[in-house]
Write a protein that holds these residues in place. Structure first.
Motif, PDB file in Angstrom:
ATOM      1  N   ASP A  72       0.827  -1.205   0.000  1.00 14.43           N
ATOM      2  CA  ASP A  72       0.000   0.000   0.000  1.00 14.43           C
ATOM      3  C   ASP A  72       0.866   1.262   0.000  1.00 14.43           C
ATOM      4  O   ASP A  72       0.555   2.244  -0.679  1.00 14.43           O
ATOM      5  CB  ASP A  72      -0.925  -0.007   1.215  1.00 14.43           C
ATOM      6  CG  ASP A  72      -1.846   1.200   1.244  1.00 14.43           C
ATOM      7  OD1 ASP A  72      -2.654   1.353   0.307  1.00 14.43           O
ATOM      8  OD2 ASP A  72      -1.745   2.000   2.208  1.00 14.43           O
ATOM      9  N   GLN A 119      -6.542   0.163 -11.118  1.00 10.55           N
ATOM     10  CA  GLN A 119      -7.802   0.068 -10.383  1.00 10.55           C
ATOM     11  C   GLN A 119      -7.991  -1.314  -9.780  1.00 10.55           C
ATOM     12  O   GLN A 119      -8.480  -1.455  -8.661  1.00 10.55           O
ATOM     13  CB  GLN A 119      -8.953   0.408 -11.320  1.00 10.55           C
ATOM     14  CG  GLN A 119      -8.990   1.876 -11.748  1.00 10.55           C
ATOM     15  CD  GLN A 119     -10.100   2.163 -12.733  1.00 10.55           C
ATOM     16  OE1 GLN A 119     -11.249   1.761 -12.531  1.00 10.55           O
ATOM     17  NE2 GLN A 119      -9.779   2.860 -13.812  1.00 10.55           N
ATOM     18  N   LYS A 120      -7.579  -2.352 -10.526  1.00 11.27           N
ATOM     19  CA  LYS A 120      -7.662  -3.719  -9.980  1.00 11.27           C
ATOM     20  C   LYS A 120      -6.746  -3.877  -8.775  1.00 11.27           C
ATOM     21  O   LYS A 120      -7.097  -4.543  -7.789  1.00 11.27           O
ATOM     22  CB  LYS A 120      -7.304  -4.731 -11.064  1.00 11.27           C
ATOM     23  CG  LYS A 120      -8.341  -4.843 -12.177  1.00 11.27           C
ATOM     24  CD  LYS A 120      -7.857  -5.781 -13.281  1.00 11.27           C
ATOM     25  CE  LYS A 120      -8.840  -5.825 -14.436  1.00 11.27           C
ATOM     26  NZ  LYS A 120      -8.324  -6.622 -15.575  1.00 11.27           N
ATOM     27  N   SER A 125      -5.904  -1.492  -6.721  1.00  8.82           N
ATOM     28  CA  SER A 125      -6.555  -0.775  -5.624  1.00  8.82           C
ATOM     29  C   SER A 125      -7.621  -1.645  -4.963  1.00  8.82           C
ATOM     30  O   SER A 125      -7.728  -1.701  -3.727  1.00  8.82           O
ATOM     31  CB  SER A 125      -7.191   0.517  -6.158  1.00  8.82           C
ATOM     32  OG  SER A 125      -7.903   1.194  -5.135  1.00  8.82           O
ATOM     33  N   GLU A 126      -8.408  -2.342  -5.784  1.00 12.53           N
ATOM     34  CA  GLU A 126      -9.440  -3.238  -5.253  1.00 12.53           C
ATOM     35  C   GLU A 126      -8.811  -4.402  -4.483  1.00 12.53           C
ATOM     36  O   GLU A 126      -9.325  -4.827  -3.441  1.00 12.53           O
ATOM     37  CB  GLU A 126     -10.296  -3.772  -6.406  1.00 12.53           C
ATOM     38  CG  GLU A 126     -11.114  -2.697  -7.101  1.00 12.53           C
ATOM     39  CD  GLU A 126     -11.705  -3.167  -8.420  1.00 12.53           C
ATOM     40  OE1 GLU A 126     -11.476  -4.347  -8.786  1.00 12.53           O
ATOM     41  OE2 GLU A 126     -12.369  -2.358  -9.101  1.00 12.53           O
ATOM     42  N   ARG A 127      -7.694  -4.900  -4.993  1.00 13.48           N
ATOM     43  CA  ARG A 127      -6.998  -5.998  -4.327  1.00 13.48           C
ATOM     44  C   ARG A 127      -6.483  -5.568  -2.955  1.00 13.48           C
ATOM     45  O   ARG A 127      -6.554  -6.325  -1.983  1.00 13.48           O
ATOM     46  CB  ARG A 127      -5.836  -6.463  -5.211  1.00 13.48           C
ATOM     47  CG  ARG A 127      -4.917  -7.498  -4.581  1.00 13.48           C
ATOM     48  CD  ARG A 127      -5.603  -8.817  -4.394  1.00 13.48           C
ATOM     49  NE  ARG A 127      -4.730  -9.815  -3.798  1.00 13.48           N
ATOM     50  CZ  ARG A 127      -5.145 -10.942  -3.244  1.00 13.48           C
ATOM     51  NH1 ARG A 127      -6.437 -11.233  -3.215  1.00 13.48           N
ATOM     52  NH2 ARG A 127      -4.300 -11.795  -2.723  1.00 13.48           N
ATOM     53  N   ILE A 153      -7.757  -3.424  -0.936  1.00 15.93           N
ATOM     54  CA  ILE A 153      -8.884  -3.376   0.007  1.00 15.93           C
ATOM     55  C   ILE A 153      -9.120  -4.754   0.615  1.00 15.93           C
ATOM     56  O   ILE A 153      -9.373  -4.893   1.816  1.00 15.93           O
ATOM     57  CB  ILE A 153     -10.159  -2.867  -0.694  1.00 15.93           C
ATOM     58  CG1 ILE A 153      -9.988  -1.396  -1.098  1.00 15.93           C
ATOM     59  CG2 ILE A 153     -11.382  -3.053   0.189  1.00 15.93           C
ATOM     60  CD1 ILE A 153     -11.104  -0.860  -1.981  1.00 15.93           C
ATOM     61  N   VAL A 154      -8.992  -5.798  -0.236  1.00 22.25           N
ATOM     62  CA  VAL A 154      -9.225  -7.168   0.223  1.00 22.25           C
ATOM     63  C   VAL A 154      -8.108  -7.642   1.145  1.00 22.25           C
ATOM     64  O   VAL A 154      -8.363  -8.170   2.231  1.00 22.25           O
ATOM     65  CB  VAL A 154      -9.374  -8.124  -0.977  1.00 22.25           C
ATOM     66  CG1 VAL A 154      -9.457  -9.570  -0.504  1.00 22.25           C
ATOM     67  CG2 VAL A 154     -10.616  -7.766  -1.780  1.00 22.25           C
TER      68      VAL A 154
END
Length: 363
Positions: free
Chosen positions: A196, A213-214, A216-218, A220-221
């Motif tokens: 991060d 963007q993918k 960024s989503e990863r 979060i998980v």
């Protein structure tokens, strides 16, 4: 009047130039490949679409295949045959691939600026790669614990060195699609905080790309399983169909092991987990297996064959296992070590590293 005519003339010239520019066809991406010895009738190309699950089936004739279209932005693309695969970077430019079926992964790719960038990075870490692989081969056949520990320590030092070079590369190339891909690779099993931190240094263009963007989503998980997070109180059925919750183990150190009967590295690691269980089971310590199987009989057979006496849970949904999906488990074996309050204090402990960590906290 003459001045007005001249002004009108310039306007017409500029207008024509603009019209010609806007009428120019957008640049397209294409792949032309020749793989000597390739007998497959089709290959599968993924990564071209913005939806990662989608792939293109491309016919092969005499080892040759081609594809054309557009890609939203530079990204990593994968080509799979019936038994091998390769990966490379491409953007909206013609790409040529040449190679042989025996070394398909190392096929030569030309015409892609982002692939040239990637090859530049790979060259910069070649000394690390060349140093690591012989150690993995030695570790695979090593029997003595002290020898294993020494090899694991050397491998870890190479791993840390590569992470340092990745960090340097990302900071020096914040807009590069290669930087985004390097962080995405780290995010498969890496710890949230350092990834991060580097993601925040990326250029806005890189963050707004489809791959960015993918990523960024990863993030979060994987933040859900970062060190210091408390485990969610999931419940799944054991081998006898009885529901078991994480909270059933509260008050004990718990090693949560994600594995599957079909996973070779998992099965190879099971004896090490068994050794840890037998060594520390009377010291406020338990193991909990989370299987990513989708076949109950194969799951049960593997548990019996590997002699695993601890609780085993599964919803038999494979990689769609509810717990694995929530924590973003994309590769196994994978593991969490929880303290008696259910807080994650270590991750992905394997080999002698698992034994050392447990001895540190339990003895």
């Amino acid at each position: 009047m003459q001045k007005m005519k001249t002004t009108i003339g310039y306007a017409l010239i500029l207008g024509c130039a603009y019209a010609c520019q806007t009428a120019e066809a957008p640049r397209k991406a294409s792949i032309d490949a020749h793989i000597t010895g390739l007998k497959d009738s089709v290959v599968y190309i993924s990564g071209l679409n913005d939806e990662p699950a989608k792939s293109d089936t491309v016919p092969v004739k005499d080892g040759k295949f081609s594809w054309s279209g557009t890609v939203t932005d530079p990204r990593k693309v994968f080509i799979s045959t019936s038994g091998q695969y390769m990966e490379f970077f491409m953007e909206n430019n013609p790409v040529k691939i040449e190679g042989t079926v025996d070394s398909f992964y190392y096929s030569k790719v030309t015409g892609s600026a982002s692939q040239d960038e990637h090859m530049g990075f790979e060259k910069s870490v070649k000394d690390i790669t060349d140093g690591q692989w012989p150690l993995y081969q030695q570790l695979h056949v090593a029997k003595d614990d002290k020898v294993k520990a020494a090899l694991e320590a050397r491998i870890d030092s190479f791993r840390m060195a590569k992470r340092a070079r990745i960090k340097t590369y990302v900071l020096q190339h914040p807009a590069s699609p290669v930087s985004v891909a390097l962080l995405a690779d780290m995010a498969v099993m890496g710890e949230f905080a350092p990834i991060d931190s580097l993601y925040r240094q990326l250029d806005p263009v890189a963050k707004q790309s489809v791959s960015g963007q993918k990523l960024s989503e990863r993030l979060i998980v994987i933040k859900r399983s970062s060190l210091g997070q408390t485990i969610k109180d999931f419940s799944q059925n054991d081998l006898d169909g009885r529901p078991v919750k994480f909270s059933d183990f509260k008050g004990k150190y718990l090693f949560v092991d994600f594995w599957a009967s079909w996973c070779g590295p998992c099965r190879a690691e099971n004896p090490n987990v068994l050794r840890a269980y037998n060594t520390f089971k009377g010291k406020n310590f338990e193991v909990l297996g989370i299987s990513l199987d989708d076949n109950a009989s194969k799951w049960k057979e593997a548990v019996e064959k590997d002699g695993m006496p601890w609780k085993q849970l599964s919803d038999l949904k494979g990689y769609n296992n509810e717990i694995a999906e929530y924590y973003g488990i994309q590769a196994i074996p994978s593991s969490f070590l929880l303290d008696p309050n259910g807080v994650i204090i270590a991750k992905d402990l394997r080999g002698t590293e698992l034994q050392t960590k447990l001895a540190e906290i339990l003895q």
